[in-house]
Motif scaffolding. Structure first.
Motif, PDB file in Angstrom:
ATOM      1  N   GLU A  23       7.304   0.222   3.869  1.00  0.00           N
ATOM      2  CA  GLU A  23       7.400   1.642   4.224  1.00  0.00           C
ATOM      3  C   GLU A  23       6.402   2.004   5.330  1.00  0.00           C
ATOM      4  O   GLU A  23       6.725   2.765   6.245  1.00  0.00           O
ATOM      5  N   TYR A  99      15.754  -2.021   5.670  1.00  0.00           N
ATOM      6  CA  TYR A  99      15.004  -1.213   4.692  1.00  0.00           C
ATOM      7  C   TYR A  99      15.979  -0.425   3.810  1.00  0.00           C
ATOM      8  O   TYR A  99      15.850  -0.417   2.587  1.00  0.00           O
ATOM      9  N   CYS A 102      17.856  -2.747   1.371  1.00  0.00           N
ATOM     10  CA  CYS A 102      17.006  -3.230   0.277  1.00  0.00           C
ATOM     11  C   CYS A 102      16.598  -2.119  -0.690  1.00  0.00           C
ATOM     12  O   CYS A 102      16.285  -2.393  -1.851  1.00  0.00           O
ATOM     13  N   HIS A 103      16.596  -0.883  -0.220  1.00  0.00           N
ATOM     14  CA  HIS A 103      16.209   0.246  -1.076  1.00  0.00           C
ATOM     15  C   HIS A 103      17.411   1.079  -1.526  1.00  0.00           C
ATOM     16  O   HIS A 103      17.245   2.185  -2.025  1.00  0.00           O
TER      17      HIS A 103
END
Length: 179
Positions: A23, A99, A102-103
């Motif tokens: 992040e 990102y 994966c989130h």
């Protein structure tokens, strides 16, 4: 996105995940991309053959050392050394995509004739989250040509339930009707 941008971004994400700073890298990479968009000459400077690789890396250190995660600083140096600095924007987009994947985040653009109210945006986000099973990040873009309704764009798809689209459908149906 180019293959280079995707490959380097995935490598950066993998390394950031190992370090537990995905992040933080995302935030810094986004800020870096914005800065470079405002000053495109910076990437040209990092790509110029008139400067040695060491000089270009020193420019990066002087500009960003202590202002971004070390992993991103080294990534920018690597892109510069390999002659891929011009791919930074593509890397940023590919990193964002990795990102999100994966989130379990789905970015959705809702195009409407007038801005969505907070309640409307919340209801649409909730409905899309329920349908997709993902965390939805909604961006509302206003286009008065829609006339009404909403057009959703996500994952390379488009769901168009605007008045203008319905009028186009009716027009095409009437054109193809034989009397």
């Amino acid at each position: 996105m180019t293959q280079i941008g995707t490959m380097y971004a995935r490598a950066l994400y993998s390394l950031a995940a190992e370090e537990g700073c995905t992040e933080e890298v995302l935030s810094a990479l986004s800020a870096l991309e914005t800065s470079v968009e405002q000053e495109p000459e910076f990437l040209r400077l990092l790509s110029t053959p008139n400067l040695s690789k060491e000089e270009r890396c020193k420019i990066i250190d002087d500009s960003f050392s202590g202002k971004m995660p070390e992993i991103l600083l080294n990534f920018l140096k690597l892109l510069t050394e390999k002659g891929y600095a011009r791919h930074l924007g593509e890397c940023a987009k590919a990193y964002q995509a990795e990102y999100d994947r994966c989130h379990n985040i789905l970015r959705v653009e809702a195009v409407t004739a007038v801005p969505l109210s907070g309640v409307q945006a919340d209801r649409l986000t909730g409905k899309l989250s329920t349908l997709t099973g993902k965390t939805v990040r909604l961006h509302n873009r206003v286009d008065p040509a829609c006339l009404g309704g909403v057009r959703l764009c996500y994952d390379g798809r488009q769901v168009d339930d605007t008045v203008s689209h319905r009028l186009e459908d009716i027009t095409n149906m009437l054109k193809n009707t034989v009397l």
